[in-house]
Design a protein around this motif. Structure first.
Motif, PDB file in Angstrom:
ATOM      1  N   PHE A 105     -13.799 -19.684  41.508  1.00  0.00           N
ATOM      2  CA  PHE A 105     -14.514 -19.754  42.780  1.00  0.00           C
ATOM      3  C   PHE A 105     -15.511 -18.606  42.902  1.00  0.00           C
ATOM      4  N   SER A 106     -15.101 -17.417  42.482  1.00  0.00           N
ATOM      5  CA  SER A 106     -16.001 -16.260  42.537  1.00  0.00           C
ATOM      6  C   SER A 106     -17.212 -16.458  41.638  1.00  0.00           C
ATOM      7  N   ILE A 107     -16.978 -16.970  40.434  1.00  0.00           N
ATOM      8  CA  ILE A 107     -18.072 -17.151  39.488  1.00  0.00           C
ATOM      9  C   ILE A 107     -19.041 -18.229  39.952  1.00  0.00           C
ATOM     10  N   ALA A 108     -18.513 -19.313  40.471  1.00  0.00           N
ATOM     11  CA  ALA A 108     -19.352 -20.474  40.763  1.00  0.00           C
ATOM     12  C   ALA A 108     -20.152 -20.349  42.049  1.00  0.00           C
ATOM     13  N   THR A 109     -19.664 -19.582  43.024  1.00  0.00           N
ATOM     14  CA  THR A 109     -20.251 -19.677  44.367  1.00  0.00           C
ATOM     15  C   THR A 109     -20.770 -18.371  44.952  1.00  0.00           C
ATOM     16  N   LEU A 110     -20.534 -17.221  44.310  1.00  0.00           N
ATOM     17  CA  LEU A 110     -20.882 -15.952  44.948  1.00  0.00           C
ATOM     18  C   LEU A 110     -21.863 -15.170  44.079  1.00  0.00           C
ATOM     19  N   PRO A 111     -23.155 -15.468  44.168  1.00  0.00           N
ATOM     20  CA  PRO A 111     -24.164 -14.756  43.373  1.00  0.00           C
ATOM     21  C   PRO A 111     -24.566 -13.431  44.020  1.00  0.00           C
ATOM     22  N   ASN A 112     -25.395 -12.700  43.313  1.00  0.00           N
ATOM     23  CA  ASN A 112     -25.882 -11.395  43.783  1.00  0.00           C
ATOM     24  C   ASN A 112     -27.118 -11.620  44.653  1.00  0.00           C
ATOM     25  N   THR A 113     -26.913 -12.102  45.858  1.00  0.00           N
ATOM     26  CA  THR A 113     -28.020 -12.512  46.716  1.00  0.00           C
ATOM     27  C   THR A 113     -28.767 -11.332  47.304  1.00  0.00           C
ATOM     28  N   LEU A 114     -28.058 -10.288  47.699  1.00  0.00           N
ATOM     29  CA  LEU A 114     -28.707  -9.167  48.381  1.00  0.00           C
ATOM     30  C   LEU A 114     -29.664  -8.417  47.470  1.00  0.00           C
ATOM     31  N   VAL A 115     -29.206  -8.026  46.298  1.00  0.00           N
ATOM     32  CA  VAL A 115     -30.008  -7.179  45.419  1.00  0.00           C
ATOM     33  C   VAL A 115     -31.038  -7.992  44.648  1.00  0.00           C
ATOM     34  N   GLN A 120     -31.460 -19.834  44.029  1.00  0.00           N
ATOM     35  CA  GLN A 120     -30.511 -18.854  44.571  1.00  0.00           C
ATOM     36  C   GLN A 120     -29.129 -19.038  43.967  1.00  0.00           C
ATOM     37  N   ALA A 121     -28.734 -20.279  43.717  1.00  0.00           N
ATOM     38  CA  ALA A 121     -27.429 -20.546  43.115  1.00  0.00           C
ATOM     39  C   ALA A 121     -27.376 -20.145  41.649  1.00  0.00           C
ATOM     40  N   ALA A 122     -28.551 -19.931  41.018  1.00  0.00           N
ATOM     41  CA  ALA A 122     -28.598 -19.558  39.606  1.00  0.00           C
ATOM     42  C   ALA A 122     -28.773 -18.053  39.410  1.00  0.00           C
ATOM     43  N   LEU A 123     -28.575 -17.251  40.456  1.00  0.00           N
ATOM     44  CA  LEU A 123     -28.665 -15.801  40.317  1.00  0.00           C
ATOM     45  C   LEU A 123     -27.457 -15.273  39.556  1.00  0.00           C
ATOM     46  N   ARG A 127     -21.605 -20.240  35.983  1.00  0.00           N
ATOM     47  CA  ARG A 127     -22.512 -19.484  36.843  1.00  0.00           C
ATOM     48  C   ARG A 127     -23.911 -20.103  36.896  1.00  0.00           C
ATOM     49  N   PHE A 128     -24.483 -20.457  35.742  1.00  0.00           N
ATOM     50  CA  PHE A 128     -25.895 -20.833  35.680  1.00  0.00           C
ATOM     51  C   PHE A 128     -26.141 -22.346  35.595  1.00  0.00           C
ATOM     52  N   VAL A 144     -16.489 -26.681  46.081  1.00  0.00           N
ATOM     53  CA  VAL A 144     -15.906 -26.013  44.920  1.00  0.00           C
ATOM     54  C   VAL A 144     -14.473 -25.587  45.206  1.00  0.00           C
ATOM     55  N   LEU A 145     -14.238 -25.044  46.397  1.00  0.00           N
ATOM     56  CA  LEU A 145     -12.900 -24.580  46.750  1.00  0.00           C
ATOM     57  C   LEU A 145     -11.911 -25.739  46.797  1.00  0.00           C
TER      58      LEU A 145
END
Length: 555
Positions: A104-114, A506-509, A478-479, A82-83
């Motif tokens: 880049f933020s929208i496409a690759t960085l989901p809310n994985t922890l929560v 996980q990528a669809a979070l 994002r989705f 993506v980058l």
């Protein structure tokens, strides 16, 4: 094939999180149980204690010597792909650095922890917790650091473009920072001082305008010792500006008189203005960037120390040229008097100025206020030169290091990783006193994180603040685009079966919180990122359930 029991297990894992968010939303939006200041205090606890301890808890329990190489490789390959695509688009199709960072933020960085850990654990089993923790470690240590680097690079280029327009920026041989300059994001107004040697090389020093300028006209004229207020520059306002504000410019460090008994104080790039008004806007103590951020609970700044009566004026702070933010604080009662510091040392003819129309100052339109970089002509941008790459790299590394050193999540991730390396290498167990002390806070981490998100949603004027078209674009990336890229990278590295399904879900979070915090702090498309967090959280559960069902049918 997905059974009813599988679906019920997923709902049992996710409904409690959404229940905490709904309770917080109703408490602040409808019942008015929490004031904005109380919301800020709750968020402060989540940012400083709950989320960092939760990260440490998960990372410390994960065995780093048994990391899934293919899963990590697929995740890394998807982000790099993506980058690279966005970089090609930005360079050759004139997409621009701003949109590169946002997309880049929208496409690759989901809310994985929560969201990712409880959801994937309920869908595919306990082993996915280790996979998600590995993704969290890489996000915190590598990808969030890279994102911060890009934001600081953008801020540095805007600062140099504003203070050193044209080809003279290429002569800068060294850029130094005062110790109290933490970031170039514009939350603290900055000023630059330059020296030119006999060879024409320029040496620049960046200082905070409020704390590093003892010769400031405002400080010296009223006898104040400047100290920065920790009131955030991203306040959420709920009322309209009472009257138009005239923006003037004048000689650096001198007074200029304008219309209506205005006094102009020109001092570099910091601007402020006061004018008489019968009403004052209500300040929110809970800011748009306060979700999981580190902004302290608002307190009164030292400008309230002016011992004046009838304090009914409405203040205006003109924003920094880097991020373009507006903050307000109670002003002294000086009837029909406005104090303005110019953004740059240029001449202001009497009666001149630029009209800023009356408008509502809120999160949704704060990003629309005209920034200095927006007024720069295309010819000036085309003729703009930058310092040598080594000079810029040294500057960015310094500010990124300073900012990371003040982020509790940095310490929690690094300490958790170090402990896991020691613990699983030599089979050392954590002492019970420490283990249960951490556990009692980490157990509340997920619920408090969702509760804080609900408070944030309640204090926003709208759920979709960027418009329907931009919201649809963000949700599509994002989705849809995110899972497609992740599935392509996973198949490319040879990942199959349950791990492939987990990678796609996980990528669809929903959108990650940290990218939104950065976007708000640096003033880069915060409306889009806010919509991604709020609206994305609402649609994330049904979207991930659809992926879960359809992928299960295909398997």
């Amino acid at each position: 094939m997905i059974t009813g029991d599988d679906f019920y297990k997923v709902m049992c894992a996710m409904v409690p999180l959404y229940f905490a968010m709904l309770v917080a939303y109703g408490s602040a939006k409808w019942c008015k149980i929490f004031t904005p200041e109380q919301c800020s205090g709750i968020n402060r606890f989540v940012a400083v204690f709950a989320v960092p301890v939760l990260s440490f808890h998960f990372i410390a329990q994960n065995n780093p010597y048994q990391m899934d190489t293919k899963f990590i490789l697929a995740d890394t390959l998807s982000k790099v792909l993506v980058l690279v695509l966005l970089t090609v688009w930005a360079v050759f199709i004139n997409g621009g650095l701003d949109w590169l960072i946002t997309l880049f933020s929208i496409a690759t960085l989901p809310n994985t922890l929560v969201m990712g850990i409880p959801l994937l654990k309920a869908m595919y089993g306990d082993f996915t917790q280790s996979l998600m923790v590995q993704v969290v470690v890489l996000q915190c240590i590598i990808w969030y650091t890279l994102l911060l680097f890009l934001f600081e690079y953008r801020a540095a280029t805007l600062l140099i473009r504003t203070q050193f327009p044209g080809p003279k920026a290429a002569s800068i041989s060294r850029i130094e920072l005062d110790n109290d300059v933490i970031s170039l994001d514009g939350r603290d107004p900055l000023r630059t001082e330059s020296e030119t040697d006999g060879n024409g090389r320029i040496r620049v020093r960046i200082r905070r305008s409020t704390s590093s300028a003892p010769d400031s006209a405002l400080s010296s004229s009223i006898g104040l010792t400047p100290r920065p207020s920790n009131l955030s520059n991203a306040e959420v306002f709920s009322v309209s500006t009472p009257a138009p504000l005239q923006e003037y410019r004048g000689y650096n460090g001198h007074f200029s008189h304008g219309q209506s008994n205005e006094i102009m104080l020109c001092n570099g790039d910091l601007g402020s203005g006061y004018h008489r008004s019968g009403t004052s806007p209500r300040l929110s103590g809970y800011t748009s960037s306060d979700v999981y951020s580190l902004q302290p609970t608002p307190r009164t700044s030292n400008f309230n120390e002016w011992d004046l009566t009838n304090a009914t004026s409405t203040p205006f702070w003109v924003r920094s040229p880097v991020a373009g933010k507006i903050s307000r604080q109670p002003s002294p009662a000086v009837p029909e008097l406005r104090l303005v510091w110019s953004e740059s040392p240029v001449i202001c003819p009497n009666g001149g100025g630029k009209e800023i129309a009356e408008k509502e100052i809120s999160f949704r339109d704060n990003c629309k206020m005209p920034a200095p970089e927006e007024t720069i002509s295309k010819e000036a941008v085309a003729g703009q030169e930058m310092p040598h790459a080594i000079v810029m790299l040294r500057l960015i590394l310094v500010v990124v290091g300073r900012k990371l050193s003040r982020n509790p999540n940095t310490y929690s991730s690094v300490l958790g990783l170090l402990w896991s390396l020691v613990s699983f290498k030599w089979n050392v167990g954590m002492p019970s006193l420490v283990k249960y002390s951490i556990k009692i806070i980490s157990d509340a981490g997920l619920g408090m994180a969702m509760f804080s998100l609900g408070l944030f949603m309640a204090l926003q004027p709208r759920i979709i603040v960027c418009g329907k078209k931009k919201a649809a674009m963000a949700m599509t990336i994002r989705f849809i685009c995110g899972p497609i890229v992740m599935s392509t990278a996973s198949v490319a590295v040879g990942m199959r079966g349950v791990r492939l399904r987990a990678a796609i879900v996980q990528a669809a979070l929903s959108q990650g919180i940290v990218p939104f915090v950065f976007a708000r702090e640096y003033g880069l498309h915060p409306d889009i990122m806010s919509t991604g967090v709020i609206f994305g959280m609402l649609v994330s559960l049904p979207v991930t359930l659809l992926y879960y069902i359809f992928i299960g049918l295909g398997g």
